[in-house]
Design a protein around this motif. Sequence first.
Motif, PDB file in Angstrom:
ATOM      1  N   GLU A 224     -64.676  -4.530  63.077  1.00  0.00           N
ATOM      2  CA  GLU A 224     -63.866  -3.324  63.196  1.00  0.00           C
ATOM      3  C   GLU A 224     -63.672  -2.643  61.838  1.00  0.00           C
ATOM      4  O   GLU A 224     -63.459  -1.440  61.758  1.00  0.00           O
ATOM      5  CB  GLU A 224     -62.486  -3.654  63.804  1.00  0.00           C
ATOM      6  CG  GLU A 224     -62.534  -4.124  65.239  1.00  0.00           C
ATOM      7  CD  GLU A 224     -62.800  -5.619  65.403  1.00  0.00           C
ATOM      8  OE1 GLU A 224     -62.808  -6.082  66.554  1.00  0.00           O
ATOM      9  OE2 GLU A 224     -63.013  -6.333  64.404  1.00  0.00           O
ATOM     10  N   ALA A 225     -63.768  -3.427  60.759  1.00  0.00           N
ATOM     11  CA  ALA A 225     -63.630  -2.886  59.407  1.00  0.00           C
ATOM     12  C   ALA A 225     -64.866  -2.084  58.979  1.00  0.00           C
ATOM     13  O   ALA A 225     -64.857  -1.439  57.949  1.00  0.00           O
ATOM     14  CB  ALA A 225     -63.388  -4.015  58.408  1.00  0.00           C
ATOM     15  N   GLU A 226     -65.912  -2.157  59.810  1.00  0.00           N
ATOM     16  CA  GLU A 226     -67.172  -1.449  59.548  1.00  0.00           C
ATOM     17  C   GLU A 226     -67.763  -1.812  58.188  1.00  0.00           C
ATOM     18  O   GLU A 226     -68.296  -0.971  57.467  1.00  0.00           O
ATOM     19  CB  GLU A 226     -66.987   0.062  59.710  1.00  0.00           C
ATOM     20  CG  GLU A 226     -66.586   0.443  61.121  1.00  0.00           C
ATOM     21  CD  GLU A 226     -66.431   1.943  61.339  1.00  0.00           C
ATOM     22  OE1 GLU A 226     -66.722   2.731  60.412  1.00  0.00           O
ATOM     23  OE2 GLU A 226     -66.025   2.320  62.449  1.00  0.00           O
TER      24      GLU A 226
ATOM     25  N   ASN B 173     -70.163 -13.039  56.001  1.00  0.00           N
ATOM     26  CA  ASN B 173     -69.469 -13.929  55.073  1.00  0.00           C
ATOM     27  C   ASN B 173     -67.962 -13.942  55.317  1.00  0.00           C
ATOM     28  O   ASN B 173     -67.329 -14.989  55.224  1.00  0.00           O
ATOM     29  CB  ASN B 173     -69.776 -13.560  53.626  1.00  0.00           C
ATOM     30  CG  ASN B 173     -69.246 -14.609  52.671  1.00  0.00           C
ATOM     31  OD1 ASN B 173     -69.346 -15.800  52.919  1.00  0.00           O
ATOM     32  ND2 ASN B 173     -68.656 -14.161  51.586  1.00  0.00           N
ATOM     33  N   ARG B 174     -67.377 -12.813  55.658  1.00  0.00           N
ATOM     34  CA  ARG B 174     -65.938 -12.756  55.921  1.00  0.00           C
ATOM     35  C   ARG B 174     -65.567 -13.715  57.062  1.00  0.00           C
ATOM     36  O   ARG B 174     -64.644 -14.527  56.939  1.00  0.00           O
ATOM     37  CB  ARG B 174     -65.509 -11.331  56.274  1.00  0.00           C
ATOM     38  CG  ARG B 174     -64.036 -11.225  56.647  1.00  0.00           C
ATOM     39  CD  ARG B 174     -63.585  -9.805  57.003  1.00  0.00           C
ATOM     40  NE  ARG B 174     -64.284  -9.256  58.147  1.00  0.00           N
ATOM     41  CZ  ARG B 174     -65.081  -8.185  58.114  1.00  0.00           C
ATOM     42  NH1 ARG B 174     -65.296  -7.526  56.996  1.00  0.00           N
ATOM     43  NH2 ARG B 174     -65.667  -7.760  59.215  1.00  0.00           N
TER      44      ARG B 174
END
Length: 145
Positions: free
Chosen positions: A116-118, A126-127
């Motif tokens: 959603e953070a695009e 990695n996140r």
Amino acid sequence: MQSHTLLLIAAFAVLAVSQTAAKFQLKTHDDAEKAFEDCREEFYVPDDIYEKYLNYEFPTHRRTNCFVKCFVEKLGLFTESKGFNEKTMINQFTSKSHKDLESVRHGLEKCIDHNEAESDVCTWANRVFSCWLPINRHVVRKVFA
């Protein structure tokens, strides 16, 4: 006649599930090792950073995001179009021992997102993996030992 239709529907459902499950092959230590080596070559990871990667520690470094993406893709856990496959993650990390199921699921519930953070795809991979891994590092080491 109606029971034949239900039987056919059930048979197709079982076939569809088994074909989906058949597409993913559990990965071994050798698969993980090859993925590490291939991704290291692709991203020119320095020795000191690579040593940390081998211990499933992924420090902040300009190569880490894309290395992790490469690694989880090669293991069949992540695709650019769909992100992490939760069923595949559960299958990979609990097939030998279901005692880790709660930990694996908890990590997935806490960490999986649909970008959603695009973010760029390397950052996204990695996140999520870096959120999930501290909860399950012991499981990953056990599975790929």
